[in-house]
Design a protein around this motif. Structure first.
Motif, PDB file in Angstrom:
ATOM      1  N   ARG A 135       0.835  -1.207   0.000  1.00 26.07           N
ATOM      2  CA  ARG A 135       0.000   0.000   0.000  1.00 26.07           C
ATOM      3  C   ARG A 135       0.872   1.260   0.000  1.00 26.07           C
ATOM      4  NH1 ARG A 135      -4.759  -1.495   4.416  1.00 26.07           N
ATOM      5  NH2 ARG A 135      -5.458  -3.412   3.400  1.00 26.07           N
ATOM      6  N   GLY A 136       2.028   1.108  -0.634  1.00 25.94           N
ATOM      7  CA  GLY A 136       2.963   2.225  -0.695  1.00 25.94           C
ATOM      8  C   GLY A 136       4.327   1.873  -0.162  1.00 25.94           C
ATOM      9  N   VAL A 137       4.436   0.751   0.549  1.00 21.66           N
ATOM     10  CA  VAL A 137       5.733   0.262   1.028  1.00 21.66           C
ATOM     11  C   VAL A 137       6.157  -0.916   0.158  1.00 21.66           C
ATOM     12  CG1 VAL A 137       6.992  -0.792   2.934  1.00 21.66           C
ATOM     13  CG2 VAL A 137       5.350   1.023   3.398  1.00 21.66           C
ATOM     14  N   SER A 138       7.368  -0.835  -0.388  1.00 22.79           N
ATOM     15  CA  SER A 138       7.851  -1.861  -1.311  1.00 22.79           C
ATOM     16  C   SER A 138       9.340  -2.092  -1.080  1.00 22.79           C
ATOM     17  CB  SER A 138       7.607  -1.430  -2.756  1.00 22.79           C
ATOM     18  OG  SER A 138       8.247  -2.306  -3.672  1.00 22.79           O
ATOM     19  N   ALA A 139       9.821  -3.257  -1.535  1.00 24.52           N
ATOM     20  CA  ALA A 139      11.252  -3.541  -1.491  1.00 24.52           C
ATOM     21  C   ALA A 139      11.784  -3.791  -2.899  1.00 24.52           C
ATOM     22  CB  ALA A 139      11.542  -4.734  -0.593  1.00 24.52           C
ATOM     23  N   CYS A 140      11.034  -3.362  -3.913  1.00 22.99           N
ATOM     24  CA  CYS A 140      11.467  -3.612  -5.293  1.00 22.99           C
ATOM     25  C   CYS A 140      11.037  -2.462  -6.198  1.00 22.99           C
ATOM     26  CB  CYS A 140      10.892  -4.932  -5.804  1.00 22.99           C
ATOM     27  SG  CYS A 140      11.442  -5.331  -7.486  1.00 22.99           S
ATOM     28  N   ALA A 141      11.990  -1.571  -6.498  1.00 26.24           N
ATOM     29  CA  ALA A 141      11.683  -0.433  -7.362  1.00 26.24           C
ATOM     30  C   ALA A 141      11.358  -0.882  -8.776  1.00 26.24           C
ATOM     31  CB  ALA A 141      12.857   0.543  -7.372  1.00 26.24           C
ATOM     32  N   LYS A 170       4.891  11.026  -7.966  1.00 26.66           N
ATOM     33  CA  LYS A 170       4.770  10.974  -6.509  1.00 26.66           C
ATOM     34  C   LYS A 170       6.091  11.362  -5.864  1.00 26.66           C
ATOM     35  CE  LYS A 170       0.651   8.985  -6.797  1.00 26.66           C
ATOM     36  NZ  LYS A 170      -0.600   9.702  -6.439  1.00 26.66           N
ATOM     37  N   ASP A 171       6.014  11.714  -4.582  1.00 27.58           N
ATOM     38  CA  ASP A 171       7.213  11.934  -3.785  1.00 27.58           C
ATOM     39  C   ASP A 171       7.506  10.651  -3.019  1.00 27.58           C
ATOM     40  OD1 ASP A 171       7.591  14.623  -4.526  1.00 27.58           O
ATOM     41  OD2 ASP A 171       6.097  15.280  -3.066  1.00 27.58           O
ATOM     42  N   LEU A 172       8.768  10.225  -3.069  1.00 28.62           N
ATOM     43  CA  LEU A 172       9.132   8.920  -2.519  1.00 28.62           C
ATOM     44  C   LEU A 172      10.326   9.017  -1.583  1.00 28.62           C
ATOM     45  CD1 LEU A 172       9.013   6.849  -5.850  1.00 28.62           C
ATOM     46  CD2 LEU A 172       7.142   7.227  -4.229  1.00 28.62           C
ATOM     47  N   VAL A 173      10.443   8.000  -0.724  1.00 25.99           N
ATOM     48  CA  VAL A 173      11.616   7.820   0.123  1.00 25.99           C
ATOM     49  C   VAL A 173      12.247   6.486  -0.210  1.00 25.99           C
ATOM     50  CG1 VAL A 173      12.222   7.077   2.473  1.00 25.99           C
ATOM     51  CG2 VAL A 173      11.183   9.297   2.120  1.00 25.99           C
ATOM     52  N   VAL A 174      13.577   6.473  -0.334  1.00 25.94           N
ATOM     53  CA  VAL A 174      14.342   5.231  -0.444  1.00 25.94           C
ATOM     54  C   VAL A 174      15.220   5.141   0.793  1.00 25.94           C
ATOM     55  CG1 VAL A 174      16.166   4.017  -1.693  1.00 25.94           C
ATOM     56  CG2 VAL A 174      14.328   5.144  -2.962  1.00 25.94           C
ATOM     57  N   VAL A 204       7.367   4.366  -0.012  1.00 25.05           N
ATOM     58  CA  VAL A 204       8.591   4.076   0.732  1.00 25.05           C
ATOM     59  C   VAL A 204       9.211   2.810   0.150  1.00 25.05           C
ATOM     60  CG1 VAL A 204       9.585   3.499   2.970  1.00 25.05           C
ATOM     61  CG2 VAL A 204       7.676   5.119   2.842  1.00 25.05           C
ATOM     62  N   PHE A 205      10.476   2.907  -0.265  1.00 25.46           N
ATOM     63  CA  PHE A 205      11.169   1.759  -0.853  1.00 25.46           C
ATOM     64  C   PHE A 205      12.347   1.374   0.040  1.00 25.46           C
ATOM     65  CE2 PHE A 205       8.702   3.260  -4.351  1.00 25.46           C
ATOM     66  CZ  PHE A 205       8.456   2.148  -5.144  1.00 25.46           C
ATOM     67  N   LEU A 206      12.344   0.104   0.467  1.00 24.11           N
ATOM     68  CA  LEU A 206      13.435  -0.425   1.273  1.00 24.11           C
ATOM     69  C   LEU A 206      14.540  -0.923   0.360  1.00 24.11           C
ATOM     70  CD1 LEU A 206      13.269  -0.655   4.454  1.00 24.11           C
ATOM     71  CD2 LEU A 206      11.068  -0.342   3.303  1.00 24.11           C
ATOM     72  N   ALA A 207      15.765  -0.505   0.620  1.00 25.15           N
ATOM     73  CA  ALA A 207      16.916  -0.947  -0.173  1.00 25.15           C
ATOM     74  C   ALA A 207      18.078  -1.227   0.771  1.00 25.15           C
ATOM     75  CB  ALA A 207      17.289   0.109  -1.212  1.00 25.15           C
TER      76      ALA A 207
END
Length: 316
Positions: free
Chosen positions: A129-135, A145-149, A233-236
Motif C-alpha cells: 500500500r505504498g511500502v515496497s522492497a522492489c523499485a 509521486k514523492d518517494l523515500v528510499v 517508501v522503498f526499502l533498499a
C-alpha cells in the motif's frame, strides 16, 4: 514400501513452480514442498505488470495460483509444509518436514531470498500500500509521486536513480554520515536533480492508514524528529537468501547465496538450485522462472547421464 520421487523441489515461488512444471512434463514424479507460506515474494506484491503474457497486469497471489495449478496439471504433488532437515550424504536424498521424511533421486533448492525490513509495525501494515522492497517491480505505480528510499549502498543508489523515471522527487534516507555505495553510484545519484539526501537519519514510522502519506524520521545524533510527506517508501537495505537450512552442506558465498558449480547444479551432484536463492542481481519473477526451467532440464539430463530412467517411479 516408500516412494522415491524423481525430484523434490523445495520452495514454491516462480522458480520452484516452473521447475515442477518442466520436471512433471518430462514424466518425472515431482513433489513440491511449498513451505507454510506458499508462493514466495510475489504473494506480497499487489500487482505484476512486467511479466510477459499478462498485458493487463495480474495480482501477485493470482499469478502464483496459476503457476501452482499449471504444475499440478502435469501431476506435480504439493505439500504446504516447511522443510526442517535434509540429508544429501547419499542417494536417494532424504528431505524432512514436520509430517515425515520424503525421498528423491534429485532435489531442486528454490527457497528464494527475503527482503530485509526495518521491522516497524507500520511498515508491515502498509506493505503493498505504498511500502515496497522492489523499485523495478513497483516504480511504475508511483508516477509524479514523492518517494523515500531507505539505504546507503549501491542498491539504494540504483533504486533511487531508477525511481526518478517516474517520481516527482526521491529522498534517500541513510542512518550514517557516509555511504557504503561505490563512488560512481554516489556521483550519479548526487547529480540527479530529483534526488536529495537525509543523512544520519532513520525512519521510525511509516505514516498513513490505508496508504502511505509520509514517514517520521529521527536524526541519530541529535534525536530530533521530522515528518517527510511522501506517497511511497522503498526499502533498499539488502536481501537475505533463505539458505540457513543448507549451511555447511551446499556451497554459498559470504552472504549466503548458493553458488552453483556447473550450470544450476550445486557442489552435491543431483542437487540443483534455482531462482533468487542464487541471484543477488536481478531478483525478478521472470528470471527466477527461467532458472527453474534450467534446473529441471539440467536434472533430467543429469539423471539420464547416470543411466537412470527419467519418469519411472521407484519403490523399495
Amino acid at each position: 514400501m516408500s516412494k522415491v520421487y524423481g525430484v523434490i523441489i523445495i520452495g514454491s515461488g516462480p522458480a520452484g513452480y516452473t521447475a515442477a512444471l518442466y520436471a512433471a512434463r518430462s514424466n518425472l514424479s515431482v513433489l513440491v514442498l511449498q513451505g507454510y507460506q506458499t508462493g514466495g515474494q510475489l504473494m506480497q506484491t499487489s500487482e505484476v505488470e512486467n511479466y510477459p503474457g499478462f498485458e493487463e497486469g495480474i495480482l501477485g497471489p493470482e499469478m502464483m495460483e496459476k503457476f501452482e495449478k499449471q504444475a499440478q496439471r502435469f501431476g506435480a504433488e504439493m505439500i504446504p509444509e516447511d522443510v526442517i532437515a535434509v540429508d544429501f550424504t547419499s542417494r536417494p536424498f532424504v528431505v524432512t518436514t514436520d509430517s515425515g521424511e520424503y525421498r528423491s533421486r534429485a532435489v531442486v533448492i528454490a527457497t528464494g531470498a527475503s527482503a530485509k525490513w526495518l521491522g516497524l509495525p507500520s511498515e508491515k501494515r502498509l506493505q503493498g500500500r505504498g511500502v515496497s522492497a522492489c523499485a523495478t517491480c513497483d516504480g511504475f505505480f508511483f508516477k509524479n509521486k514523492d518517494l523515500v528510499v531507505i539505504g546507503g549502498g549501491d542498491t539504494a543508489m540504483e533504486e533511487a536513480t531508477f525511481l526518478t523515471r517516474y517520481a516527482n522527487h526521491v529522498t534517500l534516507v541513510h542512518r550514517r554520515d557516509t555511504f557504503r555505495a561505490s563512488k560512481i553510484m554516489q556521483d550519479r545519484a548526487s547529480k540527479n536533480p530529483k534526488i536529495s539526501f537525509l543523512m544520519d537519519a532513520e525512519v521510525t514510522e511509516v505514516l498513513g492508514d490505508d496508504a502511505v502519506t509520509g514517514v517520521r524520521v529521527r536524526n541519530v545524533k541529535t534525536g530530533e524528529t521530522l515528518e517527510v510527506p511522501v506517497q511511497g517508501v522503498f526499502l533498499a537495505i539488502g536481501h537475505q537468501p533463505n539458505t540457513d537450512l543448507f549451511k555447511g552442506i551446499i556451497n554459498t558465498d559470504d552472504v549466503g547465496y548458493i553458488v552453483p558449480v556447473e550450470n544450476t547444479m550445486t557442489n552435491i551432484p543431483g542437487v540443483f538450485a534455482a531462482g533468487d536463492v542464487t541471484d543477488h542481481r536481478y531478483r525478478q519473477a521472470i528470471t527466477a522462472a527461467g532458472d527453474g526451467c534450467r534446473a529441471a532440464i539440467d536434472l533430467e539430463r543429469w539423471l539420464e547421464s547416470q543411466g537412470e530412467d527419467v519418469g519411472v517411479e521407484n519403490w523399495d
